[in-house]
Design a protein around this motif. Structure first.
Motif, PDB file in Angstrom:
ATOM      1  N   THR A 143      13.464   5.109  -2.262  1.00  0.00           N
ATOM      2  CA  THR A 143      12.430   4.082  -2.264  1.00  0.00           C
ATOM      3  C   THR A 143      11.640   4.090  -0.963  1.00  0.00           C
ATOM      4  O   THR A 143      10.411   4.070  -0.963  1.00  0.00           O
ATOM      5  N   ILE A 144      12.341   4.132   0.177  1.00  0.00           N
ATOM      6  CA  ILE A 144      11.645   4.118   1.460  1.00  0.00           C
ATOM      7  C   ILE A 144      10.906   5.435   1.672  1.00  0.00           C
ATOM      8  O   ILE A 144       9.821   5.471   2.256  1.00  0.00           O
ATOM      9  N   LEU A 158       7.723   5.197  -0.277  1.00  0.00           N
ATOM     10  CA  LEU A 158       6.761   4.360   0.438  1.00  0.00           C
ATOM     11  C   LEU A 158       6.050   5.178   1.521  1.00  0.00           C
ATOM     12  O   LEU A 158       4.820   5.165   1.636  1.00  0.00           O
ATOM     13  N   THR A 184      14.992  -2.853   1.064  1.00  0.00           N
ATOM     14  CA  THR A 184      14.120  -1.694   0.893  1.00  0.00           C
ATOM     15  C   THR A 184      13.145  -1.922  -0.250  1.00  0.00           C
ATOM     16  O   THR A 184      11.948  -1.651  -0.137  1.00  0.00           O
ATOM     17  N   SER A 189       9.075  -2.234  -0.078  1.00  0.00           N
ATOM     18  CA  SER A 189       8.184  -1.371  -0.842  1.00  0.00           C
ATOM     19  C   SER A 189       7.213  -2.184  -1.684  1.00  0.00           C
ATOM     20  O   SER A 189       6.037  -1.841  -1.801  1.00  0.00           O
ATOM     21  N   ARG A 207       6.461   6.251  -5.555  1.00  0.00           N
ATOM     22  CA  ARG A 207       7.060   5.291  -4.624  1.00  0.00           C
ATOM     23  C   ARG A 207       8.484   4.946  -5.032  1.00  0.00           C
ATOM     24  O   ARG A 207       9.146   4.138  -4.388  1.00  0.00           O
TER      25      ARG A 207
END
Length: 845
Positions: free
Chosen positions: A359-360, A363, A394, A398, A459
């Motif tokens: 997820t990060i 982003l 997280t 996002s 993302r």
């Protein structure tokens, strides 16, 4: 500022700007009132932007939150009155009497009063906000708000790529492929550790080992009936014709077979559902049974009889970094020590959780190469960790980083049930129909919407279930349950839709968006004047009963019934209800077998932009008045037994997508090919050609006039070898970027299929046909080489072609997909069954 309100205001002000430029036609003489509305909304936006500076726990912020619901209602009412005026103006434009009728005068009187009332409400709201907010700047509408902060071209990277799990998957594969007659394995761990990803990798890798394979997503809210139905479908059994016990049919299908069943995301084993199902699953010497259970609760796995348990683990430092670099797609991290230092600091905070890392990383993949931005992400991440676990922090980070437009788009996922696989086309048409996504000078709203969806996938907030390998275009998608929990929370705060205490959607009088399921009480929808989007979920009847429940709802902009056949629906009642939806922008009536024709009153739906009526097996004609729908951008009538489309289709000058176009047979009155040249905004055209069709010589160059056309699909399955002269007349435009040829019966390729005629072609797809070779000029020459990057050849058993020729003539090719093309020579992938080849990143440079 609430993202939904922000996005709605932005769209509304843009529409006001456009309408005020053409006041005579679209505003019915209310220019002064709409000018006032536009000015007031600009000022309102300044107030709302200033609200972002309020401390969340301050008294002023709490007061603002109370006002926000009133602001939403106000903005939606303003949006409605503008649309009503535009729709009325469009209808009067095609009406003989124009506005000089009692109804016309009545509409103007009511609309004028409504406009004055709305403007007074806006003024009152400004006064209320002014007591605790000071506008600091006027809002400048930016039509250039892009999805990507920095334009760049990257190859598609799957967010589900297995890193750090190879040893785990190999171990479990060893367990389930032993000679033992029964193998039951549990994959246990907290959310975000990659349990489902591991199971998917195993499922794909052992396909040649098992005779039958079944995947069931169980989820928190499930029924035994849903699980059994899913198993039947995957075994190719039609549940509607079963006489005996359904599990007996499953037992018969699995007897004397090697089979694998994955029960994914089991939350509990309450009741007898698993005992009942497993009691029918055959075991023994002639039957090799393997079952994988993924769950967050070890006791659940044990209660389901697993013999081995694999505990999903966190990734170590090296694996975490590898995964982060893959998803972030950032080469700077390996070249710049400062980037690597900050990146490793961020990865460390993810605590080895694959979902958090992906997820990060997703982003950061959308950020410019700015060390400052990376440090800001690291700093914000640290603050979030103070009160939350890493995964929710997280995900929240996002979500917060999304532009207002993408926040609005992702909230739509909240209406779908858990583990629901959503059609990308449905989402895109919904976003466009409700005005969540706007086009710009370079791209249509539909094109921008597909980019929005792909960014949500990149993302790692949305998971692609079915995706085109060539460019990553999404066809089906779903949402991880942890992300869904967050989105539901955000949807509640934005009053996007309503939920009960266990996060199941429920219809309420104030609901604006609804994914309707059979468990819902339709009476709760009585007199709902706010509902804007209604989507019927799978296997759910349409609850339209005269003057009750849903039949009283008349405010829809989006109506999608595409996941249901609705064989027994009373068509008259359905049309009576749809007729009341005067603001409808998107209507999908896919697969309604009882639908034989569209009513003539459809001409009054002048706001209708997207009309999808595919696979309606008894739809034989369209009314001629459909050519008066001046707002139509999508007309999809594919796989319907229409003889032709009505004459006058060329008047639909805003049309961007036309699917299911058919040429009229000799003697039939319908749209000729020559009319299509007037569709100057057409981007996508799908043509079905039959052996009775004819193309006159004066029509030969009609398609070449479509200068905006990017995608052309030609299906000639109802033809024979006589199709060749007809096909050679079609002459696609030089702007074409994607070409699909289906069921082509010629021995050689069409005469125009060469790089000189199609200099911009990037993707070529040929499926089912009798091609034995391509023409000599197909390969072009040194002065006019192909720009093709993606090539797909399927079910062409007679086609002879050498890979070295492809490589030498298609120098830019980077993606290849092949199925059942036995005579292809030296190709770098399996040509007999299914094969895929992708050029390595290093080779492309």
């Amino acid at each position: 500022m609430d993202p939904l309100t922000s996005a709605v205001i932005q769209v509304l002000v843009q529409q006001l700007y456009n309408s005020l430029e053409n006041e005579e036609k679209t505003l019915l003489g209310f220019k002064e009132d709409f000018e006032k509305m536009k000015t007031k909304l600009n000022l309102m936006t300044s107030f709302l932007a200033d609200a972002q500076r309020l401390e969340r726990n301050s008294k002023d912020y709490l007061t603002f939150k109370t006002s926000l619901a009133q602001i939403r209602d106000l903005i939606y009412d303003a949006d409605d009155i503008l649309l009503d005026c535009q729709t009325r103006a469009a209808y009067e434009e095609i009406s003989f009497f124009h506005g000089y009728t009692p109804r016309g005068f009545s509409f103007r009187h009511k609309a004028g009063n409504k406009l004055k009332e709305i403007n007074k409400r806006i003024e009152a709201m400004e006064s209320q906000l002014n007591t605790y907010l000071n506008p600091v700047s006027q809002w400048i509408l930016s039509s250039g708000e892009g999805i990507n902060r920095k334009a760049r071209r990257t190859s598609h990277v799957s967010a589900s790529k297995i890193i750090g799990l190879r040893e785990d998957t190999n171990k479990i594969i060893g367990w389930i492929t032993t000679s033992e007659s029964s193998n039951r394995v549990g994959i246990v761990g907290m959310g975000g550790l990659g349990k489902t990803t591991t199971a998917q990798k195993i499922f794909n890798d052992v396909v040649d080992h098992f005779d039958k394979m079944i995947w069931v997503s169980v989820s928190q809210t499930f029924s035994e009936k849903e699980i059994i139905t899913s198993m039947l479908r995957q075994l190719g059994i039609n549940e509607t014709v079963i006489i005996d016990d359904e599990m007996l049919e499953i037992q018969k299908a699995l007897s004397n077979k090697k089979y694998l069943i994955v029960m994914d995301d089991v939350w509990n084993n309450d009741g007898d559902w698993w005992r009942h199902i497993s009691s029918y699953l055959p075991e023994g010497e002639k039957c090799n049974q393997s079952i994988i259970i993924t769950t967050r609760n070890e006791s659940v796995a044990k209660s389901m009889g697993v013999t081995r348990i694999h505990h999903a683990r966190k990734l170590d430092e090296t694996e975490s970094w590898d995964l982060f670099c893959t998803v972030a797609a950032n080469r700077q991290t390996s070249k710049d020590s400062e980037f690597e230092t900050v990146g490793r600091e961020i990865v460390k905070k993810c605590d080895g959780l694959p979902l958090a890392i992906k997820t990060i990383g997703g982003l950061l993949s959308t950020k410019t190469q700015s060390l400052h931005q990376w440090k800001q992400v690291s700093k914000n991440f640290r603050n979030e960790l103070a009160n939350r676990t890493s995964v929710p922090a997280t995900l929240q980070l996002s979500y917060d980083d999304l532009p207002a437009k993408l926040k609005q788009c992702i909230l739509c996922f909240s209406v779908y049930p858990e583990d629901y696989e959503t059609s990308a086309e449905q989402l895109v048409y919904w976003w466009v129909g409700e005005g969540f996504v706007l086009g710009n000078e370079e791209k249509t709203a539909i094109e921008v919407a597909f980019e929005c969806l792909l960014e949500l996938v990149n993302r790692c907030l949305v998971e692609a279930v079915k995706q085109r390998g060539y460019d990553g275009r999404v066809y089906k998608c779903k949402m991880h349950d942890m992300v869904r929990d967050l989105i539901i929370k955000m949807a509640k705060e934005a009053a996007f839709c309503s939920f009960d205490e266990i996060n199941k959607q429920k219809p309420e009088v104030n609901s604006r968006h609804l994914g309707y399921t059979r468990e819902m009480d339709e009476k709760l929808l009585e007199n709902n004047s706010k509902l804007r989007a209604f989507l019927l979920m799978e296997s759910c009847p349409l609850p339209v009963h005269r003057n009750t429940g849903l039949a009283t709802v008349n405010s829809l902009r989006v109506l999608d019934l595409s996941t249901n056949k609705l064989d027994s629906i009373p068509v008259e009642e359905m049309w009576s209800w749809i007729k009341s939806q005067k603001r409808l922008a998107y209507l999908s009536l896919r697969r309604i077998s009882s639908l034989q024709e569209l009513p003539d009153w459809i001409r009054k739906r002048q706001n209708l932009q997207i009309l999808v009526i595919t696979e309606c097996s008894n739809l034989k004609r369209l009314p001629s008045c459909i050519t008066t729908l001046q707002s139509l951008v999508v007309l999809d009538v594919d796989n319907c037994p229409l003889q032709c489309l009505p004459r006058g289709l060329g008047r639909l000058t805003k049309l961007q997508v036309l699917s299911g176009f058919k040429l009229p047979s000799p003697g039939k009155d319908g749209t000729l090919l020559v009319e299509l040249k007037d569709l100057t905004n057409l981007r996508v055209l799908r043509i079905n050609i039959s052996k009775q069709d004819e193309i006159a010589d004066d029509e030969a160059e009609s398609l070449s006039k479509l200068e905006q056309l990017q995608i052309l699909s030609i299906d000639t399955k109802d033809c024979d070898h006589e199709i060749i002269p007809l096909m050679d007349k079609l002459l696609p435009p030089i702007s074409l970027q994607e070409l699909y040829l289906r069921s082509y019966h010629g021995d050689t390729s069409p005469i125009w299929l060469n790089p000189s005629s199609l200099p911009e072609l990037l993707y070529l797809y040929i499926e089912h046909g009798e091609l034995t070779s391509v023409r000599t000029d197909f390969w072009g020459n040194t002065g006019k080489p192909w720009k093709i990057e993606g090539l797909c050849l399927k079910y062409l058993p007679r086609l002879e072609m050498e890979w070295k020729t492809v490589c030498s003539k298609m120098k830019y090719i980077r993606y290849l997909e092949v199925s059942r093309c036995h005579k292809l020579q030296s190709f770098p992938c399996n040509v007999n069954n299914y094969g895929v080849w992708e050029k390595e990143e290093e080779e492309r440079e």
